[in-house]
Motif scaffolding. Structure first.
Motif, PDB file in Angstrom:
ATOM      1  N   VAL A 344       0.851  -1.189   0.000  1.00 31.64           N
ATOM      2  CA  VAL A 344       0.000   0.000   0.000  1.00 31.64           C
ATOM      3  C   VAL A 344       0.888   1.240   0.000  1.00 31.64           C
ATOM      4  O   VAL A 344       1.855   1.321   0.764  1.00 31.64           O
ATOM      5  CB  VAL A 344      -0.940   0.014   1.224  1.00 31.64           C
ATOM      6  CG1 VAL A 344      -1.770   1.295   1.247  1.00 31.64           C
ATOM      7  CG2 VAL A 344      -1.846  -1.213   1.218  1.00 31.64           C
ATOM      8  N   TYR A 345       0.551   2.194  -0.862  1.00 24.55           N
ATOM      9  CA  TYR A 345       1.292   3.457  -0.969  1.00 24.55           C
ATOM     10  C   TYR A 345       0.308   4.614  -0.857  1.00 24.55           C
ATOM     11  O   TYR A 345      -0.777   4.577  -1.446  1.00 24.55           O
ATOM     12  CB  TYR A 345       2.035   3.545  -2.301  1.00 24.55           C
ATOM     13  CG  TYR A 345       3.062   2.452  -2.482  1.00 24.55           C
ATOM     14  CD1 TYR A 345       4.393   2.678  -2.162  1.00 24.55           C
ATOM     15  CD2 TYR A 345       2.699   1.206  -2.958  1.00 24.55           C
ATOM     16  CE1 TYR A 345       5.339   1.674  -2.318  1.00 24.55           C
ATOM     17  CE2 TYR A 345       3.632   0.193  -3.111  1.00 24.55           C
ATOM     18  CZ  TYR A 345       4.952   0.435  -2.793  1.00 24.55           C
ATOM     19  OH  TYR A 345       5.882  -0.553  -2.940  1.00 24.55           O
ATOM     20  N   ARG A 346       0.695   5.596  -0.067  1.00 27.38           N
ATOM     21  CA  ARG A 346      -0.129   6.805   0.023  1.00 27.38           C
ATOM     22  C   ARG A 346       0.732   7.974  -0.456  1.00 27.38           C
ATOM     23  O   ARG A 346       1.797   8.229   0.092  1.00 27.38           O
ATOM     24  CB  ARG A 346      -0.626   7.027   1.449  1.00 27.38           C
ATOM     25  CG  ARG A 346      -1.536   8.217   1.560  1.00 27.38           C
ATOM     26  CD  ARG A 346      -2.681   8.025   2.536  1.00 27.38           C
ATOM     27  NE  ARG A 346      -2.257   7.903   3.918  1.00 27.38           N
ATOM     28  CZ  ARG A 346      -3.112   7.907   4.948  1.00 27.38           C
ATOM     29  NH1 ARG A 346      -4.414   8.014   4.734  1.00 27.38           N
ATOM     30  NH2 ARG A 346      -2.664   7.786   6.172  1.00 27.38           N
ATOM     31  N   ASP A 347       0.235   8.647  -1.489  1.00 27.00           N
ATOM     32  CA  ASP A 347       1.016   9.698  -2.154  1.00 27.00           C
ATOM     33  C   ASP A 347       2.400   9.163  -2.526  1.00 27.00           C
ATOM     34  O   ASP A 347       3.417   9.821  -2.344  1.00 27.00           O
ATOM     35  CB  ASP A 347       1.130  10.941  -1.272  1.00 27.00           C
ATOM     36  CG  ASP A 347      -0.161  11.750  -1.282  1.00 27.00           C
ATOM     37  OD1 ASP A 347      -1.074  11.390  -2.048  1.00 27.00           O
ATOM     38  OD2 ASP A 347      -0.249  12.726  -0.538  1.00 27.00           O
ATOM     39  N   ASN A 348       2.415   7.931  -3.022  1.00 25.46           N
ATOM     40  CA  ASN A 348       3.612   7.259  -3.549  1.00 25.46           C
ATOM     41  C   ASN A 348       4.670   6.959  -2.492  1.00 25.46           C
ATOM     42  O   ASN A 348       5.834   6.733  -2.811  1.00 25.46           O
ATOM     43  CB  ASN A 348       4.262   8.052  -4.689  1.00 25.46           C
ATOM     44  CG  ASN A 348       5.121   7.153  -5.562  1.00 25.46           C
ATOM     45  OD1 ASN A 348       4.785   5.998  -5.797  1.00 25.46           O
ATOM     46  ND2 ASN A 348       6.242   7.675  -6.028  1.00 25.46           N
ATOM     47  N   VAL A 349       4.296   6.956  -1.220  1.00 23.49           N
ATOM     48  CA  VAL A 349       5.205   6.528  -0.157  1.00 23.49           C
ATOM     49  C   VAL A 349       4.552   5.350   0.557  1.00 23.49           C
ATOM     50  O   VAL A 349       3.366   5.386   0.898  1.00 23.49           O
ATOM     51  CB  VAL A 349       5.499   7.665   0.841  1.00 23.49           C
ATOM     52  CG1 VAL A 349       6.332   7.148   2.014  1.00 23.49           C
ATOM     53  CG2 VAL A 349       6.247   8.796   0.140  1.00 23.49           C
ATOM     54  N   ARG A 350       5.339   4.325   0.805  1.00 16.59           N
ATOM     55  CA  ARG A 350       4.791   3.066   1.301  1.00 16.59           C
ATOM     56  C   ARG A 350       4.241   3.172   2.718  1.00 16.59           C
ATOM     57  O   ARG A 350       4.807   3.860   3.574  1.00 16.59           O
ATOM     58  CB  ARG A 350       5.873   1.979   1.261  1.00 16.59           C
ATOM     59  CG  ARG A 350       5.303   0.608   1.607  1.00 16.59           C
ATOM     60  CD  ARG A 350       6.310  -0.478   1.373  1.00 16.59           C
ATOM     61  NE  ARG A 350       5.783  -1.739   1.861  1.00 16.59           N
ATOM     62  CZ  ARG A 350       6.498  -2.830   2.012  1.00 16.59           C
ATOM     63  NH1 ARG A 350       7.776  -2.814   1.702  1.00 16.59           N
ATOM     64  NH2 ARG A 350       5.950  -3.931   2.472  1.00 16.59           N
ATOM     65  N   VAL A 351       3.127   2.471   2.953  1.00 17.12           N
ATOM     66  CA  VAL A 351       2.545   2.310   4.283  1.00 17.12           C
ATOM     67  C   VAL A 351       2.871   0.890   4.739  1.00 17.12           C
ATOM     68  O   VAL A 351       2.431  -0.080   4.132  1.00 17.12           O
ATOM     69  CB  VAL A 351       1.017   2.529   4.268  1.00 17.12           C
ATOM     70  CG1 VAL A 351       0.447   2.342   5.672  1.00 17.12           C
ATOM     71  CG2 VAL A 351       0.664   3.906   3.716  1.00 17.12           C
ATOM     72  N   TYR A 352       3.664   0.790   5.801  1.00 17.75           N
ATOM     73  CA  TYR A 352       4.016  -0.530   6.334  1.00 17.75           C
ATOM     74  C   TYR A 352       2.885  -1.047   7.195  1.00 17.75           C
ATOM     75  O   TYR A 352       2.084  -0.265   7.727  1.00 17.75           O
ATOM     76  CB  TYR A 352       5.296  -0.432   7.168  1.00 17.75           C
ATOM     77  CG  TYR A 352       6.547  -0.632   6.361  1.00 17.75           C
ATOM     78  CD1 TYR A 352       7.086  -1.901   6.181  1.00 17.75           C
ATOM     79  CD2 TYR A 352       7.181   0.445   5.755  1.00 17.75           C
ATOM     80  CE1 TYR A 352       8.234  -2.085   5.436  1.00 17.75           C
ATOM     81  CE2 TYR A 352       8.332   0.264   5.011  1.00 17.75           C
ATOM     82  CZ  TYR A 352       8.851  -1.005   4.855  1.00 17.75           C
ATOM     83  OH  TYR A 352       9.981  -1.196   4.108  1.00 17.75           O
ATOM     84  N   ASP A 353       2.773  -2.396   7.434  1.00 18.96           N
ATOM     85  CA  ASP A 353       3.660  -3.388   6.879  1.00 18.96           C
ATOM     86  C   ASP A 353       2.922  -4.257   5.861  1.00 18.96           C
ATOM     87  O   ASP A 353       3.168  -5.460   5.741  1.00 18.96           O
ATOM     88  CB  ASP A 353       4.253  -4.255   7.989  1.00 18.96           C
ATOM     89  CG  ASP A 353       3.180  -4.938   8.844  1.00 18.96           C
ATOM     90  OD1 ASP A 353       1.988  -4.646   8.686  1.00 18.96           O
ATOM     91  OD2 ASP A 353       3.541  -5.772   9.695  1.00 18.96           O
ATOM     92  N   TYR A 354       2.008  -3.621   5.105  1.00 25.54           N
ATOM     93  CA  TYR A 354       1.263  -4.322   4.066  1.00 25.54           C
ATOM     94  C   TYR A 354       2.225  -4.802   2.979  1.00 25.54           C
ATOM     95  O   TYR A 354       3.032  -4.042   2.463  1.00 25.54           O
ATOM     96  CB  TYR A 354       0.200  -3.400   3.465  1.00 25.54           C
ATOM     97  CG  TYR A 354      -0.719  -2.831   4.515  1.00 25.54           C
ATOM     98  CD1 TYR A 354      -1.549  -3.665   5.245  1.00 25.54           C
ATOM     99  CD2 TYR A 354      -0.731  -1.470   4.802  1.00 25.54           C
ATOM    100  CE1 TYR A 354      -2.373  -3.152   6.239  1.00 25.54           C
ATOM    101  CE2 TYR A 354      -1.557  -0.952   5.785  1.00 25.54           C
ATOM    102  CZ  TYR A 354      -2.375  -1.796   6.505  1.00 25.54           C
ATOM    103  OH  TYR A 354      -3.187  -1.302   7.489  1.00 25.54           O
ATOM    104  N   GLY A 355       2.131  -6.082   2.652  1.00 26.70           N
ATOM    105  CA  GLY A 355       3.006  -6.649   1.636  1.00 26.70           C
ATOM    106  C   GLY A 355       4.225  -7.335   2.200  1.00 26.70           C
ATOM    107  O   GLY A 355       4.984  -7.951   1.450  1.00 26.70           O
ATOM    108  N   GLU A 356       4.430  -7.256   3.506  1.00 25.69           N
ATOM    109  CA  GLU A 356       5.531  -7.998   4.111  1.00 25.69           C
ATOM    110  C   GLU A 356       5.157  -9.484   4.217  1.00 25.69           C
ATOM    111  O   GLU A 356       3.988  -9.859   4.172  1.00 25.69           O
ATOM    112  CB  GLU A 356       5.852  -7.438   5.491  1.00 25.69           C
ATOM    113  CG  GLU A 356       6.486  -6.055   5.452  1.00 25.69           C
ATOM    114  CD  GLU A 356       7.812  -6.058   4.725  1.00 25.69           C
ATOM    115  OE1 GLU A 356       8.817  -6.534   5.286  1.00 25.69           O
ATOM    116  OE2 GLU A 356       7.842  -5.585   3.566  1.00 25.69           O
TER     117      GLU A 356
END
Length: 714
Positions: A344-356
């Protein structure tokens, strides 16, 4: 006596070290600060010694920087609401990513000595040009501090800039005396996390990028997303807005070596209208305390989520297909193992830890375990969810920076992404089935029989001793026959089971009505409901009793199946058309099995008519001899039609239903039972059958399936 709270300086350590999960998230917090400072680039330098031991970290950006006043009143104030108050874009059009005012304390997680250098073009309090500011922190002094006043940090200024010359602005943070001994593996792991801070699906001209450097070759040989992307086979892109799918594209791109199969593209125009509306599914407790599923419509604006952009690449790692690719397979498998999942990215910066690796936030792997086929897993896909900060205020990040608070907006967000994923997976399943048919050694999806046939062939060719070969083959043939017998029993049981839940639901509703009428003493209604219950039980009994193949009037099959669903037709306001009442055609069939198959198909029609929200819902039961050598019962409706190919629909665990719900067994079981009766299950086009005028006029010519029973005994 009145008292007040006091704060021990150790609270800073707790915020910086205990609330931040790991080094990657600590660095992410510093990257977010660069983003909020309108930087176009944030560079992270890993400085190692000649043994590849990490000695220091340098995080630098070209943002608008800070002066002495901002350092003192914002950066050194823990929990400031400076950013939280800014619910409008700053000078570069960005909404702030930081909200809690503690992210900068992530430096405490990383090292004991911190040097921050910053320069801004803003004027100071006296209207003069701001000077280059240097802030030095020694976290070791925190241990001896008794009060906050005891924890002293050094702030100085350079009259002549040493680091930001030629009117440059920005911030540099040097972190030394690292708290963790970073070995080569850990450095590469953090590198992997940092390279995922920007969405790999973003265009090159995005306004903010993270760059990772090192003074050694410690990152050499690590594959990038661009290296891996072209090895995928299935590609999806969706844009979700408000309550609809605004953009949709699915593409199957076979490798050049897969020359037996052509690519395929599906766009929004190819979807049925109802599929373009966003839908979620929730558990709820009914009036009897039982857990049930309930569908609901999603509105991203109402839930303060805003636009969602979803991109995904799905890979094929089945060895018999994967062997056709020319790329280095181990590299791809290892990359997917480490990076697989949906981020997940908000304004093209990643939101952890989705995708780990430990985060199955969409329940993708869980569904794969619960359901035998038709689903994907995190380790065969790479996905990106892009959100806009300006429209996603309903999604609030946790204080520990491990994802969003699981409020109502978050649950709607998960359901919306899951729905979009289900549409892409449905199309992928179609192409995977085609690939399996063309390229897997065993063309038919019969895992036991295909393997058994291979063993029999090997024994016949490899075992030279005559008596030994015959003895082994006798055992194998016996296993083959027993498997077929067990399979036939299980197919019949599965068919009965598929209809049992519907019957139980109908009985529950009738009994609830019966209780109400009994409490009110309404004799006539009690008698009517009792007769209804008797008809339901009798109808289900006709589906589960044993029956031999014999010549039977097709009108009996149609009438019994329609009686089973009489009350569901009423509940869903469905009108029934056809000629089953007056038709005298007969065929050879097993009565119980035929009724069960037709009931199953009627259940499908009811689902799709309800799903499509048709107002004038209609089903046709047309008995005809138009198909050569067979007398047939043809079922059709005025719903959305089939959304997966016929050859895929009859395979086990394949479904076209939203969210990939159901077991995907209905049509497979129906097809197997028709073959057991020496008949056929055919998917027809409306131009292949001469329908009566009443069916044509009412346009009941979608999702046409023919149950073809032999005219003669076979």
């Amino acid at each position: 006596m009145n008292e007040s709270f006091s704060i021990n300086p150790r609270i800073i350590a707790h915020f910086g070290e205990d609330l931040i999960k790991n080094e990657s998230i600590a660095l992410l917090e510093l990257v977010k600060n660069s983003y909020d400072a309108c930087a176009s680039k944030c560079t992270i330098d890993f400085r190692t010694d000649n043994t590849d031991k990490l000695e220091s970290l340098i995080i630098s950006d070209d943002g608008y920087g800070m002066n002495e006043m901002i350092i003192k009143t914002v950066w050194l104030v823990i929990g400031t609401d400076f950013k939280y108050k800014k619910l409008e874009p700053n000078c570069c059009g960005r909404f702030p990513l930081g909200e809690k005012g503690i992210g900068r304390l992530g430096v405490h997680k990383l090292g004991r000595k911190i040097t921050l250098i910053s320069k801004t073009n803003k004027k100071d309090e006296e209207g003069k040009d701001s000077k280059e500011v240097i802030l030095k922190i020694n976290w070791e002094t925190l241990i001896q501090a008794k009060t906050m006043d005891d924890f002293i940090v050094e702030v100085t200024e350079n009259d002549v800039p040493k680091y930001f010359t030629d009117n440059a602005t920005g911030t540099i943070i040097q972190i030394e005396e690292l708290k963790t001994t970073w070995d080569r593996r850990q450095i590469r792991e953090v590198y992997r996390n940092l390279t995922s801070l920007n969405s790999p699906f973003s265009k090159a001209n995005d306004s903010f990028n993270v760059v990772i450097n090192s003074n050694s070759d410690i990152f050499s040989g690590l594959p990038t997303f661009d290296d891996i992307k072209d090895s995928g086979l299935y590609f999806g892109h969706c844009v979700l807005k408000g309550n609809i799918i605004d953009e949709f594209k699915y593409e199957f791109r076979p490798w050049a070596s897969l020359d037996k199969i052509e690519g395929r593209v599906i766009t929004k125009n190819d979807l049925i209208t109802e599929d373009t509306y966003l839908k979620g599914s929730r558990d709820f407790i009914d009036e009897k305390g039982k857990k049930r599923k309930n569908d609901y419509d999603i509105d991203l604006v109402e839930s303060q989520i805003g636009k969602i952009e979803f991109d995904i690449v799905i890979y094929e790692t089945d060895s018999q297909i994967f062997n056709w690719t020319n790329v280095e397979k181990t590299t791809i498998r290892n990359y997917l193992k480490e990076n697989g999942g949906i981020r997940v990215y908000r304004d093209n910066v990643r939101v952890y830890d989705y995708g780990e690796k430990a985060s199955d936030w969409l329940g993708i792997d869980l569904r794969r375990v619960q359901r035998v086929g038709g689903n994907v897993s995190n380790n065969i896909l790479l996905g990106s969810i892009k959100l806009e900060r300006s429209g996603s205020f309903g999604l609030k990040e946790k204080t520990n920076r491990e994802g969003f608070i699981e409020n109502e907006s978050y649950r709607v967000f998960v359901d919306a992404v899951d729905y979009a994923l289900s549409l892409i997976v449905k199309e992928r399943n179609t192409d995977k089935s085609r690939l399996t048919t063309l390229y897997k050694k065993h063309k038919v999806v019969e895992p036991v029989l295909s393997d058994l046939s291979e063993v029999i062939e090997l024994v016949e060719n490899k075992v030279s001793i005559e008596n030994g070969r015959k003895e082994i083959l006798n055992y194998l043939f016996r296993i083959n026959d027993q498997y077929k017998e067990v399979k036939e029993v299980l197919i019949k049981s599965a068919n009965a089971g598929l209809n049992l839940s519907v019957v139980i639901h109908e009985i529950e509703k009738q009994i609830a009505a019966l209780v109400g009428f009994a409490e009110r003493g309404e004799k006539e209604h009690i008698i009517q409901i009792s007769l209804n219950l008797e008809k339901i039980v009798r109808g289900y009994s006709s589906m589960i009793r044993k029956s031999a193949i014999g010549e039977t009037r097709l009108t009996i099959i149609a009438k019994t199946a329609l009686d089973n669903y009489e009350f569901r037709f009423s509940d869903h306001t469905i009108s029934i058309f056809g000629n089953w009442k007056e038709c005298g055609l007969k065929a050879y069939l097993a009565e119980a099995e035929a009724i069960s198959v037709l009931t199953n198909l009627l259940d499908n029609s009811i689902f799709w008519l309800s799903y499509a929200r048709k107002e004038n819902r209609k089903i046709s039961i047309f008995i005809t001899d138009q198909i050569e050598n067979f007398n047939s019962i043809i079922i059709s409706d005025n719903g959305p039609g089939f959304n997966i190919p016929a050859d895929v629909a009859v395979q086990p665990f394949m479904t076209g239903k939203p969210h990939n719900i159901g077991m995907g067994l209905g049509l497979h079981v129906a097809n197997e039972m028709m073959k057991a009766m020496k008949g056929q299950l055919l998917f027809l086009d409306k131009n292949e059958i001469d329908f009566p005028q009443t069916i044509r006029e009412n346009e009941i010519d979608s999702a046409i399936i023919a149950l073809c029973f032999p005219k003669e005994k076979k």
